[in-house]
Write a protein that holds these residues in place. Structure first.
Motif, short mmCIF file in Angstrom:
data_model
loop_
_atom_site.label_atom_id
_atom_site.label_comp_id
_atom_site.label_asym_id
_atom_site.label_seq_id
_atom_site.Cartn_x
_atom_site.Cartn_y
_atom_site.Cartn_z
N LEU A 133 0.88 -1.17 0.00
CA LEU A 133 0.00 0.00 0.00
C LEU A 133 0.91 1.22 0.00
CD1 LEU A 133 -2.45 -1.45 2.60
CD2 LEU A 133 -3.00 -0.94 0.22
N CYS A 134 0.75 2.06 -1.02
CA CYS A 134 1.72 3.12 -1.28
C CYS A 134 1.03 4.47 -1.36
CB CYS A 134 2.44 2.85 -2.60
SG CYS A 134 3.21 1.22 -2.65
N GLU A 135 1.59 5.46 -0.66
CA GLU A 135 1.07 6.82 -0.73
C GLU A 135 1.78 7.57 -1.84
OE1 GLU A 135 0.39 10.75 2.02
OE2 GLU A 135 0.65 8.80 2.99
N VAL A 136 1.00 8.16 -2.74
CA VAL A 136 1.56 8.92 -3.86
C VAL A 136 2.03 10.26 -3.33
CG1 VAL A 136 1.12 9.93 -6.12
CG2 VAL A 136 0.03 7.76 -5.49
N GLN A 137 3.32 10.55 -3.54
CA GLN A 137 3.90 11.80 -3.07
C GLN A 137 4.25 12.75 -4.21
OE1 GLN A 137 7.17 10.21 -0.73
NE2 GLN A 137 5.90 10.32 1.11
N HIS A 138 4.46 12.20 -5.39
CA HIS A 138 4.79 13.00 -6.57
C HIS A 138 4.06 12.40 -7.76
CE1 HIS A 138 7.99 15.03 -4.38
NE2 HIS A 138 8.28 13.86 -3.88
N LEU A 139 3.69 13.25 -8.69
CA LEU A 139 2.94 12.78 -9.86
C LEU A 139 3.44 13.52 -11.09
CD1 LEU A 139 0.52 11.08 -10.87
CD2 LEU A 139 -0.92 13.06 -10.38
N MET A 140 3.68 12.75 -12.14
CA MET A 140 4.02 13.32 -13.43
C MET A 140 3.02 12.78 -14.44
SD MET A 140 8.23 13.09 -13.16
CE MET A 140 8.29 12.20 -14.64
N ILE A 141 2.36 13.66 -15.16
CA ILE A 141 1.39 13.25 -16.17
C ILE A 141 2.01 13.49 -17.53
CG2 ILE A 141 -0.91 13.60 -17.12
CD1 ILE A 141 -1.77 14.53 -14.31
#
Length: 164
Positions: A133-141
């Motif tokens: 179970l992983c918390e998203v800390q950064h996102l690149m679209i």
């Protein structure tokens, strides 16, 4: 009891997005192809992924505690194959594509539809696999283009939707 072959045959009928999961840190750099990835929540933004306990990635990811889930585009089936090929070492796998270092210190795939930079929040053991179970800390679209799915033991590029 369900036979393993029977369960696998049924699962081949469940299409799934193709992803390359990478990790880097004190336990080393590693990457693998995975389709067992899905969203958990949007608050906090989180994903789950399932990894076989016998896979090398399992212990490396546990040791590093951080990862990037790279969602593959329709034209990236060859790259998926490279990261699934157990005969290729990590240097050869990573050399098959271009990477950028993300803000959380784990490479992100150039050309991915999306890259989710995550921290492992918890791990649940279930049979032969662990559920991370992983918390998203950064996102690149990335650029909007066709997606890649695995269905009936084959890769399929999903067409873009019509702009109508």
């Amino acid at each position: 009891m369900i036979e393993t072959w029977e369960f696998r045959a049924a699962m081949a009928r469940l299409g799934a997005a193709v992803n390359i999961i990478v990790t880097d840190g004190p336990a080393g750099r590693h990457g693998m192809t995975a389709s067992a990835v899905c969203s958990v929540s949007d608050d906090p933004a989180s994903l789950l992924l399932c990894i076989n306990k016998s896979a090398r990635m399992h212990d490396v990811l546990k040791g590093n505690g951080r990862l990037t889930v790279n969602v593959l585009a329709g034209g990236q089936a060859g790259l998926s194959g490279a990261f699934a090929d157990k005969t290729l070492d990590m240097d050869a796998r990573f050399a098959a594509a271009d990477w950028i270092m993300s803000d959380h210190g784990v490479p992100a795939l150039t050309g991915a539809l999306a890259a989710f930079g995550c921290a492992v929040a918890s791990v649940v053991e279930m049979g032969s696999h662990s559920i991370f179970l992983c918390e998203v800390q950064h996102l690149m679209i990335g650029e909007e283009k066709s997606g890649l799915v695995y269905f009936a033991r084959q890769y399929h590029a999903l067409p873009m939707r019509d702009a109508a």
